[in-house]
Write a protein that holds these residues in place. Structure first.
Motif, short mmCIF file in Angstrom:
data_model
loop_
_atom_site.label_atom_id
_atom_site.label_comp_id
_atom_site.label_asym_id
_atom_site.label_seq_id
_atom_site.Cartn_x
_atom_site.Cartn_y
_atom_site.Cartn_z
N ASP A 4 2.66 10.54 10.16
CA ASP A 4 1.77 9.54 9.26
C ASP A 4 2.19 9.21 7.99
N LYS A 6 0.59 7.60 5.87
CA LYS A 6 -0.62 7.34 4.91
C LYS A 6 -0.81 6.05 4.37
N SER A 7 -0.33 5.12 5.06
CA SER A 7 -0.53 3.59 4.75
C SER A 7 -1.68 3.14 5.12
N PRO A 8 -2.22 2.09 4.28
CA PRO A 8 -3.62 1.89 4.63
C PRO A 8 -3.54 1.03 5.88
N GLU A 9 -4.81 0.97 6.42
CA GLU A 9 -4.84 0.34 7.79
C GLU A 9 -4.95 -1.38 7.72
N GLY A 10 -4.42 -2.06 8.65
CA GLY A 10 -4.77 -3.53 8.44
C GLY A 10 -3.39 -4.46 8.72
N LYS A 15 -2.98 -4.99 3.54
CA LYS A 15 -3.19 -3.57 3.55
C LYS A 15 -3.79 -3.21 2.24
N ASN A 18 -7.28 -4.75 1.41
CA ASN A 18 -8.32 -3.86 2.08
C ASN A 18 -8.27 -2.38 1.32
N HIS A 19 -7.38 -1.60 0.97
CA HIS A 19 -7.42 -0.54 0.32
C HIS A 19 -8.24 -0.41 -0.84
N ASN A 22 -11.88 -0.64 -0.49
CA ASN A 22 -12.56 0.37 0.00
C ASN A 22 -12.51 1.60 -0.56
N SER A 111 4.37 -1.62 3.57
CA SER A 111 3.40 -2.01 2.95
C SER A 111 3.30 -1.89 1.29
#
Length: 138
Positions: A4, A6-10, A15, A18-19, A22, A111
């Motif tokens: 994992d 730990k990269s932001p989603e999308g 990425k 969005n991070h 949020n 990312s």
């Protein structure tokens, strides 16, 4: 085993946007409750310490040199690049992103490299404002 990063989603282009949208913000009244330790006082460390202090955090800065002025930022200035997109230069965020990934033998976190390419112009401009000298490409 699950890796994992730990990269932001999308998607890659969104990425970090969005991070940032949020992430939970720190209440300005609580900023003095946090101590931030910055190790290294070159261009990156000094600018991080100054920016965080301006935002209201308690910043403690450490360096392992005789003096903070002995940092190796001068050497790094020759290797930094940005998507400045001067006339007939052909620069773009994607081109800098691809060159950086390729230069890192495809082992870099995509990312983070994309985010670096996005804000590269601002990084150079901030370093110049702090006294770093950069020569333009030949």
């Amino acid at each position: 085993m699950i890796l994992d990063a730990k990269s932001p989603e999308g998607p890659l282009e969104n990425k970090w946007k969005n991070h940032k949208f949020n992430v939970k913000l720190v209440n300005p009244a609580n900023k003095r409750k946090f101590d931030v330790i910055v190790v290294g006082t070159g261009l990156a460390g000094a600018s991080a310490a100054a920016s965080l202090a301006e935002l209201g955090y308690n910043v403690k800065c450490f360096c392992f040199h005789d003096s903070p002025r002995r940092a190796h930022s001068v050497a790094a200035q020759g290797g930094i690049n940005a998507a400045k997109n001067y006339q007939n230069d052909g620069d773009s965020i994607y081109r800098l992103f691809y060159d950086t990934i390729k230069g890192g033998d495809f082992r870099s976190r995509e990312s983070n490299v994309y985010r670096l390419a996005e804000i590269s112009v601002n990084i150079i401009d901030q370093a110049v404002a702090q006294g770093g000298s950069f020569c333009q490409g030949i």
